[in-house]
Design a protein around this motif. Structure first.
Motif, PDB file in Angstrom:
ATOM      1  N   ARG A  18     -57.755 -14.131 -69.775  1.00 32.00           N
ATOM      2  CA  ARG A  18     -59.060 -14.762 -69.987  1.00 32.00           C
ATOM      3  C   ARG A  18     -59.994 -13.863 -70.795  1.00 32.00           C
ATOM      4  O   ARG A  18     -60.721 -14.337 -71.673  1.00 32.00           O
ATOM      5  CB  ARG A  18     -59.710 -15.087 -68.634  1.00 32.00           C
ATOM      6  N   ILE A  19     -59.981 -12.561 -70.473  1.00 33.46           N
ATOM      7  CA  ILE A  19     -60.818 -11.624 -71.231  1.00 33.46           C
ATOM      8  C   ILE A  19     -60.405 -11.639 -72.705  1.00 33.46           C
ATOM      9  O   ILE A  19     -61.242 -11.643 -73.600  1.00 33.46           O
ATOM     10  CB  ILE A  19     -60.706 -10.199 -70.654  1.00 33.46           C
ATOM     11  N   GLY A  20     -59.092 -11.665 -72.939  1.00 34.96           N
ATOM     12  CA  GLY A  20     -58.593 -11.695 -74.306  1.00 34.96           C
ATOM     13  C   GLY A  20     -58.962 -12.958 -75.061  1.00 34.96           C
ATOM     14  O   GLY A  20     -58.993 -12.965 -76.292  1.00 34.96           O
ATOM     15  N   GLN A  21     -59.252 -14.044 -74.318  1.00 31.80           N
ATOM     16  CA  GLN A  21     -59.598 -15.318 -74.946  1.00 31.80           C
ATOM     17  C   GLN A  21     -61.103 -15.506 -75.122  1.00 31.80           C
ATOM     18  O   GLN A  21     -61.537 -16.541 -75.624  1.00 31.80           O
ATOM     19  CB  GLN A  21     -59.040 -16.472 -74.104  1.00 31.80           C
ATOM     20  N   ALA A  22     -61.893 -14.511 -74.706  1.00 35.52           N
ATOM     21  CA  ALA A  22     -63.346 -14.623 -74.846  1.00 35.52           C
ATOM     22  C   ALA A  22     -63.720 -14.780 -76.317  1.00 35.52           C
ATOM     23  O   ALA A  22     -63.081 -14.186 -77.184  1.00 35.52           O
ATOM     24  CB  ALA A  22     -64.024 -13.380 -74.265  1.00 35.52           C
ATOM     25  N   PRO A  23     -64.732 -15.584 -76.625  1.00 38.07           N
ATOM     26  CA  PRO A  23     -65.113 -15.812 -78.022  1.00 38.07           C
ATOM     27  C   PRO A  23     -65.487 -14.525 -78.741  1.00 38.07           C
ATOM     28  O   PRO A  23     -66.038 -13.612 -78.136  1.00 38.07           O
ATOM     29  CB  PRO A  23     -66.339 -16.729 -77.907  1.00 38.07           C
ATOM     30  N   MET A  34     -67.289 -12.271 -71.868  1.00 35.93           N
ATOM     31  CA  MET A  34     -66.172 -11.876 -71.004  1.00 35.93           C
ATOM     32  C   MET A  34     -66.396 -12.361 -69.574  1.00 35.93           C
ATOM     33  O   MET A  34     -65.481 -12.873 -68.924  1.00 35.93           O
ATOM     34  CB  MET A  34     -66.000 -10.351 -71.031  1.00 35.93           C
ATOM     35  N   LEU A  35     -67.617 -12.207 -69.077  1.00 34.45           N
ATOM     36  CA  LEU A  35     -67.927 -12.652 -67.723  1.00 34.45           C
ATOM     37  C   LEU A  35     -67.780 -14.168 -67.605  1.00 34.45           C
ATOM     38  O   LEU A  35     -67.274 -14.674 -66.599  1.00 34.45           O
ATOM     39  CB  LEU A  35     -69.343 -12.224 -67.335  1.00 34.45           C
ATOM     40  N   THR A  36     -68.210 -14.878 -68.626  1.00 35.51           N
ATOM     41  CA  THR A  36     -68.077 -16.340 -68.617  1.00 35.51           C
ATOM     42  C   THR A  36     -66.615 -16.752 -68.644  1.00 35.51           C
ATOM     43  O   THR A  36     -66.198 -17.680 -67.938  1.00 35.51           O
ATOM     44  CB  THR A  36     -68.815 -16.951 -69.825  1.00 35.51           C
ATOM     45  N   ALA A  37     -65.811 -16.057 -69.450  1.00 34.48           N
ATOM     46  CA  ALA A  37     -64.386 -16.387 -69.556  1.00 34.48           C
ATOM     47  C   ALA A  37     -63.669 -16.158 -68.235  1.00 34.48           C
ATOM     48  O   ALA A  37     -62.793 -16.942 -67.840  1.00 34.48           O
ATOM     49  CB  ALA A  37     -63.734 -15.560 -70.663  1.00 34.48           C
ATOM     50  N   VAL A  38     -64.043 -15.089 -67.533  1.00 30.80           N
ATOM     51  CA  VAL A  38     -63.400 -14.758 -66.257  1.00 30.80           C
ATOM     52  C   VAL A  38     -63.907 -15.662 -65.143  1.00 30.80           C
ATOM     53  O   VAL A  38     -63.160 -16.063 -64.247  1.00 30.80           O
ATOM     54  CB  VAL A  38     -63.650 -13.273 -65.914  1.00 30.80           C
ATOM     55  N   GLY A  41     -68.108 -16.566 -60.307  1.00 34.00           N
ATOM     56  CA  GLY A  41     -68.322 -17.263 -59.046  1.00 34.00           C
ATOM     57  C   GLY A  41     -68.306 -16.403 -57.809  1.00 34.00           C
ATOM     58  O   GLY A  41     -68.534 -16.913 -56.719  1.00 34.00           O
ATOM     59  N   SER A  42     -68.037 -15.111 -57.908  1.00 32.49           N
ATOM     60  CA  SER A  42     -67.977 -14.288 -56.699  1.00 32.49           C
ATOM     61  C   SER A  42     -68.285 -12.843 -57.015  1.00 32.49           C
ATOM     62  O   SER A  42     -68.221 -12.410 -58.169  1.00 32.49           O
ATOM     63  CB  SER A  42     -66.598 -14.384 -56.046  1.00 32.49           C
ATOM     64  N   PHE A  43     -68.612 -12.088 -55.981  1.00 39.23           N
ATOM     65  CA  PHE A  43     -68.854 -10.664 -56.119  1.00 39.23           C
ATOM     66  C   PHE A  43     -67.596  -9.969 -56.636  1.00 39.23           C
ATOM     67  O   PHE A  43     -67.666  -9.068 -57.463  1.00 39.23           O
ATOM     68  CB  PHE A  43     -69.270 -10.101 -54.751  1.00 39.23           C
ATOM     69  N   GLY A  44     -66.437 -10.417 -56.156  1.00 43.58           N
ATOM     70  CA  GLY A  44     -65.178  -9.823 -56.583  1.00 43.58           C
ATOM     71  C   GLY A  44     -64.962  -9.921 -58.079  1.00 43.58           C
ATOM     72  O   GLY A  44     -64.583  -8.949 -58.732  1.00 43.58           O
ATOM     73  N   SER A  45     -65.214 -11.096 -58.647  1.00 45.12           N
ATOM     74  CA  SER A  45     -65.002 -11.271 -60.082  1.00 45.12           C
ATOM     75  C   SER A  45     -65.982 -10.448 -60.902  1.00 45.12           C
ATOM     76  O   SER A  45     -65.659  -9.958 -61.980  1.00 45.12           O
ATOM     77  CB  SER A  45     -65.118 -12.760 -60.468  1.00 45.12           C
ATOM     78  N   LEU A  46     -67.200 -10.251 -60.370  1.00 44.08           N
ATOM     79  CA  LEU A  46     -68.197  -9.457 -61.081  1.00 44.08           C
ATOM     80  C   LEU A  46     -67.953  -7.961 -60.945  1.00 44.08           C
ATOM     81  O   LEU A  46     -68.580  -7.166 -61.629  1.00 44.08           O
ATOM     82  CB  LEU A  46     -69.605  -9.810 -60.589  1.00 44.08           C
ATOM     83  N   LEU A  47     -67.059  -7.565 -60.050  1.00 42.81           N
ATOM     84  CA  LEU A  47     -66.604  -6.173 -59.981  1.00 42.81           C
ATOM     85  C   LEU A  47     -65.391  -5.950 -60.864  1.00 42.81           C
ATOM     86  O   LEU A  47     -65.216  -4.877 -61.449  1.00 42.81           O
ATOM     87  CB  LEU A  47     -66.232  -5.796 -58.538  1.00 42.81           C
ATOM     88  N   LEU A  48     -64.546  -6.969 -60.946  1.00 43.00           N
ATOM     89  CA  LEU A  48     -63.315  -6.833 -61.713  1.00 43.00           C
ATOM     90  C   LEU A  48     -63.569  -6.541 -63.184  1.00 43.00           C
ATOM     91  O   LEU A  48     -62.917  -5.675 -63.768  1.00 43.00           O
ATOM     92  CB  LEU A  48     -62.478  -8.110 -61.592  1.00 43.00           C
ATOM     93  N   VAL A  49     -64.515  -7.247 -63.780  1.00 41.46           N
ATOM     94  CA  VAL A  49     -64.739  -7.090 -65.220  1.00 41.46           C
ATOM     95  C   VAL A  49     -65.189  -5.669 -65.577  1.00 41.46           C
ATOM     96  O   VAL A  49     -64.561  -5.029 -66.424  1.00 41.46           O
ATOM     97  CB  VAL A  49     -65.731  -8.143 -65.749  1.00 41.46           C
TER      98      VAL A  49
END
Length: 199
Positions: A18-23, A34-38, A41-49
């Motif tokens: 998904r990160i690789g597909q970011a515009p 990148m955040l939008t592509a990933v 929706g959660s604290f976990g996803s906002l830590l992953l990026v």
């Protein structure tokens, strides 16, 4: 803006895809895209990026990147600790960008280890990834972010911080408390290395 709700984890490999597909914008990729592509929706996803970006070779070693990722983590973890149900991020931060070519090379390099990591994730020690456990994770992520600007002068220490953040994010999204426990240990080691190096 993002609601703090738990999501099913499709896998780290899928996240990298998904990160690789970011515009791209003039051959650069903005953090907000990148955040939008990933998915925010959660604290976990906002830590992953920020964890993945700091860990990636060619990207996480760029001067200033660890500090920007630290600001993102401080904002998200701080808001969670304050009891916020949604996360606010400033536009100037979301507009920060990295080279598309460097990002593509780094993502391609990490895809194979990501598949191996995905096979190790499963629900266990769930008390570390729910309620009070999530607050503990947020507190440790906040502490990591406070030290990340200093890590820019200690070789490879920022990559260790990125690894810890990535592990925390994966643990929350996969409900895998073992990974949270390992990340807690790694956090202590990374912070200890920085303190010793700066003394």
């Amino acid at each position: 803006m993002a609601e703090d709700r738990r999501e099913e984890l499709a896998g780290l490999d899928h996240l990298l895809e998904r990160i690789g597909q970011a515009p791209r914008r003039n051959e650069r990729v903005q953090l907000g895209d990148m955040l939008t592509a990933v998915g925010q929706g959660s604290f976990g996803s906002l830590l992953l990026v920020p964890g993945v970006i700091t860990l990636l070779p060619l990207v996480g070693d760029i001067p200033g990147v660890p500090t920007l990722m630290a600001i993102l983590v401080l904002l998200v973890a701080g808001q969670l600790l304050l009891g916020c149900r949604t996360f606010w991020l400033p536009r100037w931060l979301l507009k920060r960008s990295v080279s598309r070519s460097k990002l593509d090379k780094a993502v391609a390099w990490m895809r194979k280890p990501a598949r191996a990591i995905d096979r190790l994730l499963k629900p266990r020690l769930t008390w570390l990834t729910q309620r009070a456990g999530t607050c503990l994770v947020a507190l440790f992520c906040f502490l990591i972010a406070l030290t990340m600007p200093l890590m820019e002068v200690v070789p490879f220490s920022a990559n260790g911080a990125g690894l810890a953040l990535m592990m925390f994010g994966l643990s929350l999204m996969a409900n895998d408390g073992l990974w949270a426990l390992l990340a807690l240990i790694l956090t202590g080691g990374a912070v200890g290395v920085v303190i010793v190096a700066l003394l």
